[in-house]
Design a protein around this motif. Structure first.
Motif, mmCIF file in Angstrom:
data_model
loop_
_atom_site.group_PDB
_atom_site.id
_atom_site.type_symbol
_atom_site.label_atom_id
_atom_site.label_comp_id
_atom_site.label_asym_id
_atom_site.label_seq_id
_atom_site.Cartn_x
_atom_site.Cartn_y
_atom_site.Cartn_z
ATOM 1 N N GLN A 40 0.839 6.140 15.064
ATOM 2 C CA GLN A 40 0.127 5.048 14.273
ATOM 3 C C GLN A 40 -0.754 5.812 13.202
ATOM 4 O O GLN A 40 -1.530 6.511 13.243
ATOM 5 C CB GLN A 40 -0.869 4.421 15.316
ATOM 6 C CG GLN A 40 -0.228 3.409 16.176
ATOM 7 C CD GLN A 40 -1.145 2.777 17.020
ATOM 8 O OE1 GLN A 40 -2.105 3.652 17.531
ATOM 9 N NE2 GLN A 40 -0.799 1.755 17.784
ATOM 10 N N ASN A 41 -0.501 5.469 11.930
ATOM 11 C CA ASN A 41 -1.425 5.796 10.665
ATOM 12 C C ASN A 41 -1.892 4.338 10.154
ATOM 13 O O ASN A 41 -0.837 3.919 9.312
ATOM 14 C CB ASN A 41 -0.734 6.770 9.787
ATOM 15 C CG ASN A 41 -0.492 8.135 10.755
ATOM 16 O OD1 ASN A 41 0.395 8.299 11.250
ATOM 17 N ND2 ASN A 41 -1.576 8.992 10.226
ATOM 18 N N PHE A 42 -3.258 3.863 10.300
ATOM 19 C CA PHE A 42 -3.352 2.555 9.803
ATOM 20 C C PHE A 42 -3.656 2.700 8.327
ATOM 21 O O PHE A 42 -4.515 3.522 7.973
ATOM 22 C CB PHE A 42 -4.278 1.900 10.613
ATOM 23 C CG PHE A 42 -4.085 1.715 12.191
ATOM 24 C CD1 PHE A 42 -3.067 0.854 12.377
ATOM 25 C CD2 PHE A 42 -4.932 2.163 13.194
ATOM 26 C CE1 PHE A 42 -2.714 0.753 14.055
ATOM 27 C CE2 PHE A 42 -4.610 2.030 14.222
ATOM 28 C CZ PHE A 42 -3.647 1.340 14.842
ATOM 29 N N ARG A 185 8.749 2.467 -5.994
ATOM 30 C CA ARG A 185 7.815 1.660 -6.762
ATOM 31 C C ARG A 185 6.502 2.379 -7.123
ATOM 32 O O ARG A 185 5.874 2.019 -8.192
ATOM 33 C CB ARG A 185 7.653 0.094 -6.417
ATOM 34 C CG ARG A 185 8.963 -0.596 -6.398
ATOM 35 C CD ARG A 185 9.600 -0.771 -7.616
ATOM 36 N NE ARG A 185 8.499 -1.888 -8.342
ATOM 37 C CZ ARG A 185 8.936 -3.029 -8.063
ATOM 38 N NH1 ARG A 185 9.819 -3.704 -7.576
ATOM 39 N NH2 ARG A 185 7.882 -4.003 -8.916
ATOM 40 N N HIS A 186 5.689 2.908 -6.083
ATOM 41 C CA HIS A 186 4.551 3.384 -6.363
ATOM 42 C C HIS A 186 4.481 4.555 -5.183
ATOM 43 O O HIS A 186 4.846 4.494 -4.050
ATOM 44 C CB HIS A 186 3.258 2.458 -6.079
ATOM 45 C CG HIS A 186 3.185 1.274 -7.027
ATOM 46 N ND1 HIS A 186 2.837 1.531 -8.396
ATOM 47 C CD2 HIS A 186 3.544 -0.157 -6.937
ATOM 48 C CE1 HIS A 186 2.725 0.430 -8.753
ATOM 49 N NE2 HIS A 186 3.266 -0.480 -8.104
ATOM 50 N N ARG A 187 3.817 5.456 -5.566
ATOM 51 C CA ARG A 187 3.289 6.471 -4.603
ATOM 52 C C ARG A 187 1.751 6.293 -3.902
ATOM 53 O O ARG A 187 0.931 5.671 -4.649
ATOM 54 C CB ARG A 187 3.178 7.872 -5.123
ATOM 55 C CG ARG A 187 4.588 8.248 -5.796
ATOM 56 C CD ARG A 187 4.442 9.667 -6.446
ATOM 57 N NE ARG A 187 5.865 10.203 -6.834
ATOM 58 C CZ ARG A 187 6.109 11.342 -7.236
ATOM 59 N NH1 ARG A 187 5.213 12.378 -6.605
ATOM 60 N NH2 ARG A 187 7.275 11.860 -7.590
ATOM 61 N N VAL A 188 1.656 6.541 -2.610
ATOM 62 C CA VAL A 188 0.604 6.256 -1.879
ATOM 63 C C VAL A 188 -0.053 7.677 -1.389
ATOM 64 O O VAL A 188 0.729 8.082 -0.467
ATOM 65 C CB VAL A 188 0.780 5.041 -0.803
ATOM 66 C CG1 VAL A 188 -0.461 4.791 -0.158
ATOM 67 C CG2 VAL A 188 1.204 3.901 -1.612
ATOM 68 N N SER A 189 -1.328 7.813 -1.730
ATOM 69 C CA SER A 189 -1.923 9.195 -1.012
ATOM 70 C C SER A 189 -1.994 8.919 0.541
ATOM 71 O O SER A 189 -2.265 7.894 1.009
ATOM 72 C CB SER A 189 -3.279 9.308 -1.662
ATOM 73 O OG SER A 189 -3.900 10.555 -1.067
ATOM 74 N N ARG A 190 -1.921 10.134 1.149
ATOM 75 C CA ARG A 190 -2.044 10.378 2.380
ATOM 76 C C ARG A 190 -3.555 9.688 2.939
ATOM 77 O O ARG A 190 -3.806 9.343 4.141
ATOM 78 C CB ARG A 190 -1.924 11.718 2.978
ATOM 79 C CG ARG A 190 -2.724 12.754 2.553
ATOM 80 C CD ARG A 190 -2.239 14.319 2.651
ATOM 81 N NE ARG A 190 -1.291 14.335 1.597
ATOM 82 C CZ ARG A 190 -0.468 15.541 1.630
ATOM 83 N NH1 ARG A 190 -0.876 16.427 2.600
ATOM 84 N NH2 ARG A 190 0.476 15.712 0.745
ATOM 85 N N ALA A 192 -5.042 7.088 2.234
ATOM 86 C CA ALA A 192 -5.275 5.885 2.079
ATOM 87 C C ALA A 192 -4.876 5.262 3.754
ATOM 88 O O ALA A 192 -5.261 4.382 4.061
ATOM 89 C CB ALA A 192 -4.029 5.229 1.413
ATOM 90 N N PHE A 193 -4.566 6.443 4.486
ATOM 91 C CA PHE A 193 -4.291 6.094 5.920
ATOM 92 C C PHE A 193 -5.413 6.645 7.070
ATOM 93 O O PHE A 193 -6.071 7.489 6.654
ATOM 94 C CB PHE A 193 -2.956 6.773 6.568
ATOM 95 C CG PHE A 193 -1.693 6.169 5.845
ATOM 96 C CD1 PHE A 193 -1.288 5.115 6.183
ATOM 97 C CD2 PHE A 193 -1.409 7.029 4.473
ATOM 98 C CE1 PHE A 193 0.050 4.742 5.432
ATOM 99 C CE2 PHE A 193 -0.057 6.389 3.895
ATOM 100 C CZ PHE A 193 0.421 5.289 4.243
ATOM 101 N N ARG A 194 -5.411 6.232 7.961
ATOM 102 C CA ARG A 194 -6.561 6.506 9.147
ATOM 103 C C ARG A 194 -5.589 6.583 10.474
ATOM 104 O O ARG A 194 -5.349 5.333 10.853
ATOM 105 C CB ARG A 194 -7.533 6.080 9.521
ATOM 106 C CG ARG A 194 -8.625 6.320 8.097
ATOM 107 C CD ARG A 194 -9.062 7.675 7.646
ATOM 108 N NE ARG A 194 -10.087 7.601 6.886
ATOM 109 C CZ ARG A 194 -9.742 8.329 5.403
ATOM 110 N NH1 ARG A 194 -8.453 7.935 5.002
ATOM 111 N NH2 ARG A 194 -10.663 8.097 4.403
ATOM 112 N N PRO A 195 -5.480 7.827 11.143
ATOM 113 C CA PRO A 195 -5.860 9.115 10.757
ATOM 114 C C PRO A 195 -5.200 9.413 9.550
ATOM 115 O O PRO A 195 -3.785 8.731 9.453
ATOM 116 C CB PRO A 195 -5.372 9.750 11.967
ATOM 117 C CG PRO A 195 -5.217 9.081 13.161
ATOM 118 C CD PRO A 195 -4.864 7.608 12.292
ATOM 119 N N VAL A 196 -5.309 10.613 8.703
ATOM 120 C CA VAL A 196 -4.612 10.994 7.794
ATOM 121 C C VAL A 196 -3.471 11.882 8.109
ATOM 122 O O VAL A 196 -3.506 12.567 8.524
ATOM 123 C CB VAL A 196 -5.587 11.840 6.818
ATOM 124 C CG1 VAL A 196 -5.014 12.261 5.464
ATOM 125 C CG2 VAL A 196 -6.891 11.060 6.509
#
Length: 283
Positions: A40-42, A185-190, A192-196
């Motif tokens: 789980q990384n929300f 389509r897009h990159r998403v930084s780590r 942006a999640f919790r936990p990272v």
């Protein structure tokens, strides 16, 4: 319909979202350990949610694997989608059920998305999926006859490999190319999640083509598997073990002799298949 990313099939209960091995004593609390075991990384970044919505453009029926606490679920429903949200963990599933009790367009299912029966009418899949279950979820999507598209938040490396971003093409992408398009389509930084997690993510978009590029799926897939078999070290060496006219077919597809198979673009495979399976050219 139920959702459970089983350790037997996908490593879902044995690996974290970053595919690192989980020790028996990992985490600080039972809840922390549960999050790691369930990969789980929300998603907590609103801009990332909006980017997924922009790519997905949800309409009609949407299935969401790994709904978590509902960051994407609510965004999908707010854009006029009918959402079936799957979540294995009973705590976030219960929270999401309570949170959406007054939203008839949202149905929360606790159980195994991979065991869900695919709808017979057109639908899309949108989700922030566990990295360790990516291959299984993608396979489920590709095997669903009524799937129109899949918008998946995956590990960046996976998305790059499947979309030719490294300049090379994988067997999975090539073998499905006449029926599906693959786009990073897009990159998403780590962050942006919790936990990272330990790695960045990407939004991968898979679309079913309105009309296949190849009529004979079996022969195309057989050709691609032969090409990727590694016999001889090049595409022409592999294909010559079973096909004649390989040199002329390579020329027709714009492929140089001796090319390593990973560097052959999927569109060239389509042309190559047509040249090898069609009638021979007139003398």
């Amino acid at each position: 319909m139920a959702q459970r990313f089983s350790s037997r099939n996908s490593g879902y209960q044995d690996y974290s979202h970053t595919q690192g091995k989980v020790g028996t004593g990992g985490g600080h609390t039972p809840r922390d350990r549960a999050r790691r075991e369930l990969s789980q990384n929300f998603l907590v970044n609103r801009q990332a949610v909006e980017s997924i919505m922009e790519v997905a453009n949800p309409r009609g029926l949407v299935l969401e694997p790994g709904a978590g606490e509902g960051a994407l679920t609510l965004a999908l429903a707010d854009r006029a989608a009918e959402v079936i949200a799957y979540e294995l963990d009973p705590l976030p599933a219960a929270k999401l059920s309570a949170r959406t009790r007054t939203r008839p367009e949202i149905r929360v299912v606790r159980g195994d998305f991979l065991r869900a029966r695919a709808p017979r009418t057109p639908f899309a899949v949108v989700g922030n999926i566990p990295f360790s279950a990516t291959a299984e979820i993608v396979d489920w999507c590709l095997n669903a006859p009524a799937l129109t598209s899949a918008t998946l938040l995956t590990q960046l490396e996976y998305a790059r490999k499947r979309t030719g971003d490294y300049g090379r093409w994988s067997l999975r992408t090539v073998s499905t190319w006449p029926w599906f398009t693959w786009e990073l389509r897009h990159r998403v930084s780590r962050n942006a999640f919790r936990p990272v997690p330990a790695v960045d993510a990407a939004i991968l978009r898979i679309d079913r083509r309105p009309r296949p590029l190849v009529a004979d799926r079996a022969s195309f897939e057989q050709l691609v598997r032969l090409g990727f078999s590694g016999v001889g070290g090049s595409i022409d060496a592999s294909l010559k073990t079973r096909h004649s006219r390989v040199d002329s077919a390579l020329a027709a597809a714009g492929i140089a002799p001796g090319t390593v198979v990973a560097y052959v673009h999927p569109d060239q495979w389509v042309a190559l298949h047509a040249a090898l399976t069609g009638p021979p050219p007139r003398a």
